[in-house]
Design an enzyme around this catalytic site. Sequence first.
Site, short mmCIF file in Angstrom:
data_model
loop_
_atom_site.label_atom_id
_atom_site.label_comp_id
_atom_site.label_asym_id
_atom_site.label_seq_id
_atom_site.Cartn_x
_atom_site.Cartn_y
_atom_site.Cartn_z
N HIS A 132 30.20 37.57 41.53
CA HIS A 132 28.98 37.13 40.87
C HIS A 132 28.02 36.51 41.89
CE1 HIS A 132 31.32 37.58 37.13
NE2 HIS A 132 30.15 37.67 36.54
N LYS A 136 26.23 31.03 40.28
CA LYS A 136 27.18 30.90 39.16
C LYS A 136 28.17 29.78 39.47
CE LYS A 136 30.19 33.51 36.05
NZ LYS A 136 29.44 33.03 34.87
#
Length: 241
Positions: A132, A136
């Site tokens: 990700h 995040k």
Amino acid sequence: MKIGIIGYGKLGKAIELVALKRGHEIALRVTKDNAETYELAGCEMAIECSNPESSIGNIKKCLSSKVPVVIGSTGWYNKFEEVINEVHQAEGALLYATNFSIGVHLFWEANKFLAGIMNKIGAYDVRLDEIHHTAKKDAPSGTAITTAEIILKEFDRKKEWVLGEAGSNNDDQLIIKALREGDAKGTHIVCYESEVDRIELKHEAFSREGFAYGAVIAAEYLQNKKGVYSMRDVIDELRLQ
């Protein structure tokens, strides 16, 4: 619907575009500037996609305001039972998912099927990688945890998932490796490996539009309902159409 978007970052803005295309109105945009003072008056639905630190407070505010809420944040599941109890007490409506992408749900179906087969074949070990964007905060991702839980239900040799590096696990642990790279939209790879070969199942998101589309579809599903629902309910309804 008049939708309030709680968390007007990249995903929130993608949700706005999809909602407008589908004929909805954006009645509220919650940013860092108004996160402490916003009111939900005029909203018929809320889509919460802020961050793990704010999500619980936002959910409670929606419930107290009698506004149905779709939850796109994933860092609040340690208080899942508490939240669900509050939904029932408030006679409210909430729909949650660790991932709103339709493609991810198809990926999960494929994983369930393959894990069931691999459970009968002792030659393969399994691990999970997720990638990700660097902003995040939670690791592993909610999607990775759901993927791991699907595998654990089918794959008897693994008893628990752990966050770590491949090769460092006990035989009964499913390793999840979490990488954070640039502006990666979300990639999840399940790898089965034996001494002679490797089989991989992979889902890679190219943009946030898939998540945004699923969130708006979920909001449309939640209209005029009471209680607690998941994206599984939405997918099941889509299958019947």
